[in-house]
Write a protein that holds these residues in place. Structure first.
Motif, PDB file in Angstrom:
ATOM      1  N   CYS A 142       1.864  -3.138   8.968  1.00  0.00           N
ATOM      2  CA  CYS A 142       2.823  -2.166   8.453  1.00  0.00           C
ATOM      3  C   CYS A 142       2.980  -1.068   9.500  1.00  0.00           C
ATOM      4  O   CYS A 142       1.981  -0.525   9.977  1.00  0.00           O
ATOM      5  N   PRO A 143       4.212  -0.714   9.867  1.00  0.00           N
ATOM      6  CA  PRO A 143       4.404   0.314  10.894  1.00  0.00           C
ATOM      7  C   PRO A 143       4.016   1.720  10.426  1.00  0.00           C
ATOM      8  O   PRO A 143       3.795   2.600  11.250  1.00  0.00           O
ATOM      9  N   THR A 144       3.897   1.939   9.125  1.00  0.00           N
ATOM     10  CA  THR A 144       3.553   3.261   8.613  1.00  0.00           C
ATOM     11  C   THR A 144       2.048   3.440   8.444  1.00  0.00           C
ATOM     12  O   THR A 144       1.462   4.349   9.009  1.00  0.00           O
ATOM     13  N   CYS A 145       1.417   2.559   7.668  1.00  0.00           N
ATOM     14  CA  CYS A 145      -0.008   2.743   7.366  1.00  0.00           C
ATOM     15  C   CYS A 145      -0.918   1.785   8.131  1.00  0.00           C
ATOM     16  O   CYS A 145      -2.132   1.852   7.990  1.00  0.00           O
ATOM     17  N   LYS A 150      -1.606  -1.314   7.717  1.00  0.00           N
ATOM     18  CA  LYS A 150      -2.296  -2.344   6.950  1.00  0.00           C
ATOM     19  C   LYS A 150      -1.808  -3.723   7.409  1.00  0.00           C
ATOM     20  O   LYS A 150      -0.624  -3.921   7.664  1.00  0.00           O
ATOM     21  N   ALA A 151      -2.723  -4.679   7.498  1.00  0.00           N
ATOM     22  CA  ALA A 151      -2.361  -6.054   7.842  1.00  0.00           C
ATOM     23  C   ALA A 151      -1.811  -6.741   6.599  1.00  0.00           C
ATOM     24  O   ALA A 151      -2.471  -6.787   5.569  1.00  0.00           O
ATOM     25  N   LEU A 152      -0.582  -7.238   6.683  1.00  0.00           N
ATOM     26  CA  LEU A 152       0.081  -7.887   5.555  1.00  0.00           C
ATOM     27  C   LEU A 152       0.249  -9.366   5.854  1.00  0.00           C
ATOM     28  O   LEU A 152       0.810  -9.755   6.877  1.00  0.00           O
ATOM     29  N   SER A 153      -0.225 -10.195   4.965  1.00  0.00           N
ATOM     30  CA  SER A 153      -0.127 -11.637   5.129  1.00  0.00           C
ATOM     31  C   SER A 153       1.326 -12.089   4.998  1.00  0.00           C
ATOM     32  O   SER A 153       2.057 -11.610   4.140  1.00  0.00           O
ATOM     33  N   VAL A 154       1.732 -12.997   5.871  1.00  0.00           N
ATOM     34  CA  VAL A 154       3.083 -13.545   5.819  1.00  0.00           C
ATOM     35  C   VAL A 154       3.018 -15.060   5.955  1.00  0.00           C
ATOM     36  O   VAL A 154       2.120 -15.600   6.588  1.00  0.00           O
ATOM     37  N   ASN A 155       3.957 -15.730   5.349  1.00  0.00           N
ATOM     38  CA  ASN A 155       4.144 -17.170   5.538  1.00  0.00           C
ATOM     39  C   ASN A 155       5.223 -17.316   6.577  1.00  0.00           C
ATOM     40  O   ASN A 155       6.399 -17.203   6.264  1.00  0.00           O
ATOM     41  N   TYR A 156       4.853 -17.543   7.792  1.00  0.00           N
ATOM     42  CA  TYR A 156       5.831 -17.566   8.861  1.00  0.00           C
ATOM     43  C   TYR A 156       5.788 -18.897   9.590  1.00  0.00           C
ATOM     44  O   TYR A 156       4.847 -19.201  10.311  1.00  0.00           O
ATOM     45  N   PHE A 157       6.793 -19.703   9.370  1.00  0.00           N
ATOM     46  CA  PHE A 157       6.938 -20.972  10.046  1.00  0.00           C
ATOM     47  C   PHE A 157       8.316 -20.998  10.672  1.00  0.00           C
ATOM     48  O   PHE A 157       9.284 -21.407  10.034  1.00  0.00           O
ATOM     49  N   ARG A 170       0.824  -1.213   0.000  1.00  0.00           N
ATOM     50  CA  ARG A 170       0.000   0.000   0.000  1.00  0.00           C
ATOM     51  C   ARG A 170       0.862   1.268   0.000  1.00  0.00           C
ATOM     52  O   ARG A 170       0.695   2.131  -0.850  1.00  0.00           O
ATOM     53  N   CYS A 171       1.794   1.373   0.949  1.00  0.00           N
ATOM     54  CA  CYS A 171       2.554   2.617   1.082  1.00  0.00           C
ATOM     55  C   CYS A 171       4.012   2.495   0.651  1.00  0.00           C
ATOM     56  O   CYS A 171       4.712   3.499   0.553  1.00  0.00           O
ATOM     57  N   GLY A 172       4.514   1.277   0.417  1.00  0.00           N
ATOM     58  CA  GLY A 172       5.882   1.083  -0.038  1.00  0.00           C
ATOM     59  C   GLY A 172       6.921   1.020   1.067  1.00  0.00           C
ATOM     60  O   GLY A 172       8.114   0.916   0.803  1.00  0.00           O
ATOM     61  N   CYS A 173       6.490   1.087   2.318  1.00  0.00           N
ATOM     62  CA  CYS A 173       7.413   1.022   3.453  1.00  0.00           C
ATOM     63  C   CYS A 173       8.125  -0.336   3.467  1.00  0.00           C
ATOM     64  O   CYS A 173       7.504  -1.380   3.290  1.00  0.00           O
ATOM     65  N   VAL A 174       9.439  -0.321   3.660  1.00  0.00           N
ATOM     66  CA  VAL A 174      10.208  -1.546   3.819  1.00  0.00           C
ATOM     67  C   VAL A 174      10.587  -1.630   5.295  1.00  0.00           C
ATOM     68  O   VAL A 174      11.164  -0.699   5.853  1.00  0.00           O
TER      69      VAL A 174
END
Length: 59
Positions: free
Chosen positions: A44-47, A49-56, A20-24
């Motif tokens: 996202c710490p800026t906007c 937004k909930a970002l889906s991650v594959n975290y195992f 959404r905002c391009g924050c890395v």
């Protein structure tokens, strides 16, 4: 075998870019939210937004 002094595993950071905002940003295991139905996500710490991650984690 006996442990004299316990060590800590190194923190494993993962980089992600917000679509959404391009924050890395980098996140760790403690930053991941999970739900059995929703899966895993980070905010996202800026906007915020909930970002889906594959975290195992391999801990």
């Amino acid at each position: 075998m006996r442990v004299i002094k316990e060590g800590k595993k190194p923190v494993k950071e993962i980089e992600k870019q917000c679509d959404r905002c391009g924050c890395v940003f980098a996140y760790e295991r403690g930053d991941v939210n999970s739900d059995q139905r929703e899966g895993c996500w980070v905010y996202c710490p800026t906007c915020k937004k909930a970002l889906s991650v594959n975290y195992f984690p391999n801990y």
